[in-house]
Design a protein around this motif. Sequence first.
Motif, short mmCIF file in Angstrom:
data_model
loop_
_atom_site.label_atom_id
_atom_site.label_comp_id
_atom_site.label_asym_id
_atom_site.label_seq_id
_atom_site.Cartn_x
_atom_site.Cartn_y
_atom_site.Cartn_z
N ASN A 28 0.85 -1.19 0.00
CA ASN A 28 0.00 0.00 0.00
C ASN A 28 0.89 1.25 0.00
N ARG A 29 0.61 2.19 -0.91
CA ARG A 29 1.47 3.36 -1.07
C ARG A 29 0.95 4.61 -0.36
N LEU A 30 -0.01 4.43 0.52
CA LEU A 30 -0.43 5.58 1.33
C LEU A 30 0.60 5.82 2.42
N ALA A 31 0.77 7.07 2.80
CA ALA A 31 1.41 7.35 4.09
C ALA A 31 0.27 7.48 5.09
N ILE A 32 0.47 6.98 6.29
CA ILE A 32 -0.60 6.99 7.30
C ILE A 32 -0.11 7.66 8.57
N ALA A 33 -0.89 8.61 9.08
CA ALA A 33 -0.54 9.26 10.35
C ALA A 33 -1.67 9.00 11.35
N VAL A 34 -1.32 8.59 12.55
CA VAL A 34 -2.31 8.22 13.56
C VAL A 34 -2.20 9.14 14.78
N ALA A 35 -3.33 9.74 15.17
CA ALA A 35 -3.38 10.44 16.45
C ALA A 35 -4.30 9.64 17.37
N GLN A 36 -3.71 9.05 18.39
CA GLN A 36 -4.47 8.24 19.35
C GLN A 36 -4.36 8.90 20.72
N HIS A 37 -5.49 9.26 21.31
CA HIS A 37 -5.46 9.82 22.67
C HIS A 37 -4.93 8.78 23.63
N ARG A 38 -4.05 9.22 24.53
CA ARG A 38 -3.58 8.29 25.56
C ARG A 38 -2.86 9.06 26.65
N SER A 39 -2.49 8.35 27.69
CA SER A 39 -1.81 8.99 28.80
C SER A 39 -0.43 9.46 28.37
N ILE A 45 4.95 2.63 23.70
CA ILE A 45 4.18 1.38 23.81
C ILE A 45 3.25 1.19 22.62
N LEU A 46 2.59 2.27 22.22
CA LEU A 46 1.62 2.18 21.13
C LEU A 46 2.30 1.78 19.82
N VAL A 47 3.47 2.34 19.58
CA VAL A 47 4.19 2.03 18.34
C VAL A 47 4.57 0.55 18.30
N GLN A 48 5.03 0.04 19.43
CA GLN A 48 5.39 -1.39 19.48
C GLN A 48 4.17 -2.26 19.23
N PHE A 49 3.06 -1.88 19.87
CA PHE A 49 1.83 -2.65 19.73
C PHE A 49 1.35 -2.64 18.28
N LEU A 50 1.28 -1.46 17.68
CA LEU A 50 0.79 -1.36 16.31
C LEU A 50 1.76 -2.01 15.33
N GLY A 51 3.06 -1.91 15.63
CA GLY A 51 4.06 -2.51 14.77
C GLY A 51 3.86 -4.03 14.66
N SER A 57 5.91 -0.39 8.12
CA SER A 57 6.72 -0.02 9.27
C SER A 57 6.02 1.09 10.05
N VAL A 58 5.97 0.92 11.34
CA VAL A 58 5.26 1.85 12.22
C VAL A 58 6.30 2.59 13.07
N VAL A 59 6.29 3.91 13.00
CA VAL A 59 7.26 4.69 13.78
C VAL A 59 6.54 5.83 14.50
N GLU A 60 7.14 6.30 15.57
CA GLU A 60 6.66 7.53 16.18
C GLU A 60 7.25 8.67 15.37
N ALA A 61 6.45 9.65 15.01
CA ALA A 61 6.94 10.74 14.19
C ALA A 61 7.95 11.57 14.97
N ASP A 62 9.10 11.81 14.35
CA ASP A 62 10.05 12.77 14.89
C ASP A 62 9.77 14.12 14.27
N ASP A 63 10.18 15.17 14.94
CA ASP A 63 10.04 16.51 14.37
C ASP A 63 10.77 16.57 13.03
N LYS A 64 10.11 17.12 12.03
CA LYS A 64 10.65 17.34 10.68
C LYS A 64 10.88 16.07 9.88
N ASP A 65 10.32 14.95 10.32
CA ASP A 65 10.37 13.73 9.51
C ASP A 65 9.71 13.99 8.16
N VAL A 66 10.35 13.49 7.10
CA VAL A 66 9.74 13.58 5.77
C VAL A 66 8.69 12.48 5.66
N ILE A 67 7.51 12.85 5.17
CA ILE A 67 6.40 11.89 5.08
C ILE A 67 6.62 10.98 3.88
#
Lengths: 191, 274
Positions: A28-39, A45-51, A57-67
């Motif tokens: 799949n050639r979409l880029a996907i961004a997820v906002a999940q409310h949590r503590s 933890i969420l990245v590991q779980f979703l991964g 590949s599931v990553v936590e976004a770093d500042d200025k990451d290229v999409i």
Amino acid sequence: MARLAVIGASWGGMDAVARVLRQIEADNRLAIAVAQHRSPDTDGILVQFLGRHSTLSVVEADDKDVIEPGRVYVAPADYHLFVEGGTFALSTEGAVRFSRPSIDLLFESAAEAYGEELVAVVLTGANDDGCRGVLAVKEAGGLTIAQDPSTAERPEMPEGAIGSGAIDLVLPLDAIAVELNRLGAAERSRS
Amino acid sequence: MARSDLEALELRLLLDAVYQHYGYDFRGYARTSLKRRIWRRIMEEGLETVSGLQERILHDPDVFERLLVDFSINVTSMFRDPTFFSAVRDKVVPVLKTYPFVRIWIAGCSTGEETYSLAIVLREEGLADRTRIYATDINGEVLRRSKEGVFPVERMKDYTRDYLKAGGRESFSDYYKTYGDVVRFDPTLVDNVVFAQHNLVSDSSFNEFNLIVCRNVMIYFDRALQDKVHELFYESLVRFGILALGHKETIRFTGHADDYAELDSHEKLYRRLA
């Protein structure tokens, strides 16, 4: 710029997002961004779980990451995630309607950056975050999807999105995955 | 012209006007957050457009001062990311202890939560007496608040929890006194702190430091400005000095990526190589 999907989820969202991601095809050639409310202190933890539930590949976004297409970016806990041009930006501005990350802010900034190339998905949740976001997405010409509230662990958030009048499709989780795969395949043939 | 293009034009004009009239350069700030803060100011001044705010700002310095506060306040908390402060105890303090005198720069200290957190760690580690912290911010009003060390009492429960998670050894409530719905932190904590106005965008290096802490400040800058500030930090660190960034920041994209070794990759602690 490849198409971007933004997903907002709250109460019950971890399982809902995992269920959608599990069915996303590996090419799949979409880029996907997820906002999940949590503590705020659920670092990583969420990245590991979703991964574990995704072939992408599931990553936590770093500042200025290229999409990049074919990747899933998760808004880090206790930060807002913005889309700016073809990159992400983070912010520690105050919570918006008690939420950081705020789904509205992710959706609104993504709508401005991606316009018609954006698809926004509102999943389960017990608040109304995402309501204003989907309006911005719709206004910018993007596609908007809400989880069928009767299938959601908590219906309030998708109901709120539908109530805003800006939702194109109301679907259960598995059908949302099918739709994202269809869009991702179209993306493949385009590039 | 589309509405968003018009708004982009108005924003450019506003930032140019601020720069030319007041000398503050926000043109390299990341747009989304900047725009949100500008719109908040527009609403609070009872205005309707970015151009309207520009008119007010040019003719009323008080409005500009209020915008400057909007730009400088980043919502943070004491011991934000407790693991960072544990890493300071375990990995940074041993390095600092090898110096006879330690200079630390907290760049973009905003309302002071991080300054007090670090001062507490240094005191508990026995380093406070031979350390000077330079806590700087672009905005004088924010610095004044920082110096006061007054925070809402309702935050103390969370702060105590994070203080303990960060390896705190004392009773956290010994560090402050409660006055109604606020607390005031022990003013001797900041005896060795110099609060000073400094603009990362336009001011140059003002000392050599053993440690520079700049967490979640540069996320509000665009890539070009981040590069420029990284240049400033590199120049301002002693050899083998330590740079601390926020958890989600990276030096990967900057011109100095190869000039540092990772001291702790998760905590974003970097050590200047040469």
